[in-house]
Design a protein around this motif. Structure first.
Motif, PDB file in Angstrom:
ATOM      1  N   ASN A  95     112.614  99.469  49.216  1.00 62.31           N
ATOM      2  CA  ASN A  95     112.753  98.014  49.103  1.00 62.31           C
ATOM      3  C   ASN A  95     114.151  97.568  49.523  1.00 62.31           C
ATOM      4  O   ASN A  95     114.317  96.623  50.301  1.00 62.31           O
ATOM      5  N   GLU A 124     102.613  97.641  42.454  1.00 64.38           N
ATOM      6  CA  GLU A 124     103.831  96.948  42.041  1.00 64.38           C
ATOM      7  C   GLU A 124     103.903  95.599  42.755  1.00 64.38           C
ATOM      8  O   GLU A 124     103.927  95.535  43.982  1.00 64.38           O
ATOM      9  N   ASN A 126     106.245  93.465  43.178  1.00 64.30           N
ATOM     10  CA  ASN A 126     107.426  93.236  44.019  1.00 64.30           C
ATOM     11  C   ASN A 126     107.274  93.851  45.400  1.00 64.30           C
ATOM     12  O   ASN A 126     107.802  93.322  46.381  1.00 64.30           O
ATOM     13  N   ASP A 129     105.314  91.412  47.393  1.00 63.28           N
ATOM     14  CA  ASP A 129     106.113  90.212  47.638  1.00 63.28           C
ATOM     15  C   ASP A 129     107.149  90.457  48.732  1.00 63.28           C
ATOM     16  O   ASP A 129     107.388  89.585  49.582  1.00 63.28           O
ATOM     17  N   SER A 130     107.757  91.638  48.718  1.00 65.14           N
ATOM     18  CA  SER A 130     108.739  91.968  49.762  1.00 65.14           C
ATOM     19  C   SER A 130     108.081  91.982  51.135  1.00 65.14           C
ATOM     20  O   SER A 130     108.630  91.458  52.111  1.00 65.14           O
ATOM     21  N   ALA A 151     100.406  90.201  45.215  1.00 66.15           N
ATOM     22  CA  ALA A 151     101.483  90.292  44.220  1.00 66.15           C
ATOM     23  C   ALA A 151     101.110  89.524  42.960  1.00 66.15           C
ATOM     24  O   ALA A 151     101.298  90.009  41.833  1.00 66.15           O
ATOM     25  N   PHE A 158     104.643  86.879  38.060  1.00 68.85           N
ATOM     26  CA  PHE A 158     105.658  87.163  39.082  1.00 68.85           C
ATOM     27  C   PHE A 158     105.893  85.885  39.891  1.00 68.85           C
ATOM     28  O   PHE A 158     105.368  85.684  40.987  1.00 68.85           O
ATOM     29  N   LYS A 160     108.199  84.325  41.706  1.00 62.45           N
ATOM     30  CA  LYS A 160     108.723  84.103  43.053  1.00 62.45           C
ATOM     31  C   LYS A 160     107.681  84.351  44.138  1.00 62.45           C
ATOM     32  O   LYS A 160     107.824  83.844  45.257  1.00 62.45           O
ATOM     33  N   ALA A 161     106.607  85.099  43.825  1.00 60.30           N
ATOM     34  CA  ALA A 161     105.549  85.303  44.818  1.00 60.30           C
ATOM     35  C   ALA A 161     104.875  83.970  45.158  1.00 60.30           C
ATOM     36  O   ALA A 161     104.352  83.793  46.262  1.00 60.30           O
TER      37      ALA A 161
END
Length: 219
Positions: A95, A124, A126, A129-130, A151, A158, A160-161
């Motif tokens: 990541n 996961e 994140n 999302d990344s 995500a 979560f 920010k997704a």
């Protein structure tokens, strides 16, 4: 700021009162030095940690993160790559490597790193999302929506997704659906998250204005 200062003082008092084993002491010193922005001390502790644990992926990862935050990108890259060489399934290093390559506009390398992260940690939030952020940067809106939704499926909290999902939907020409995603962020009790969701929702109306440029131009 006052609370942070109090916590740091408590941490230092605890360390003075109850000495730690050497490796734990080095790690604690590195963390405290980073929080207090004592850069030479932080790097010295992390260097000592790596020297003491030359086969530990986490030592390289933590030093890489500090180097990344202080703009030492080549050195950070070397640390993240070393961590992934020590363990190919170590998601956090993949990541970090992806975000570093993203910062350098090396989008192909960033995508490979984020795909390795998803491969190492498919459940996961994140990780997905990344990868969504990478696809959004590249203009691959369908995959961006897919991974942002994955995500949120893995972790509905979560937040920010939802930003990634909203942006991808907006650039697809669906501002109404985008605002639903932004609303989840605006509902957060965290002031910064609330502000971010509200601002993005407000900006989304620009896409519907009479005479507005095409969505692609906004993107």
């Amino acid at each position: 700021a006052a609370t942070a200062k109090k916590r740091l003082a408590e941490a230092n008092e605890t360390l003075a009162r109850r000495p730690l084993p050497e490796l734990e002491r080095l790690f604690a010193e590195a963390l405290l030095a980073q929080l207090e922005d004592r850069r030479p001390a932080a790097l010295a502790a992390l260097d000592a940690l790596v020297a003491s644990l030359p086969t530990d992926k986490r030592a390289y990862h933590h030093r890489g993160l500090w180097r990344y935050r202080t703009g030492q990108l080549d050195a950070a890259l070397a640390d993240f790559e070393k961590a992934t060489q020590l363990e190919g399934k170590f998601g956090p290093a993949w990541n970090a490597l992806g975000h570093l390559q993203l910062r350098r506009d090396k989008l192909e390398d960033a995508q490979k790193a984020f795909e390795k992260y998803v491969e190492a940690a498919p459940k996961e939030a994140n990780a997905h999302d990344s990868l969504a952020s990478l696809h959004l940067r590249r203009g691959n809106l369908g995959p961006a929506v897919e991974h942002a939704r994955k995500a949120l499926e893995l972790d509905p909290k979560f937040i920010k997704a939802n930003l990634r999902l909203g942006d991808a939907l907006l650039f697809q020409g669906n501002p109404v659906a985008a605002r639903r995603a932004y609303a989840s962020v605006a509902a957060s009790a965290d002031p910064a998250e609330h502000h971010e969701g509200a601002m993005r929702s407000a900006r989304s109306y620009l896409f519907e204005a009479v005479g507005a440029p095409p969505t692609r131009l906004f993107q």
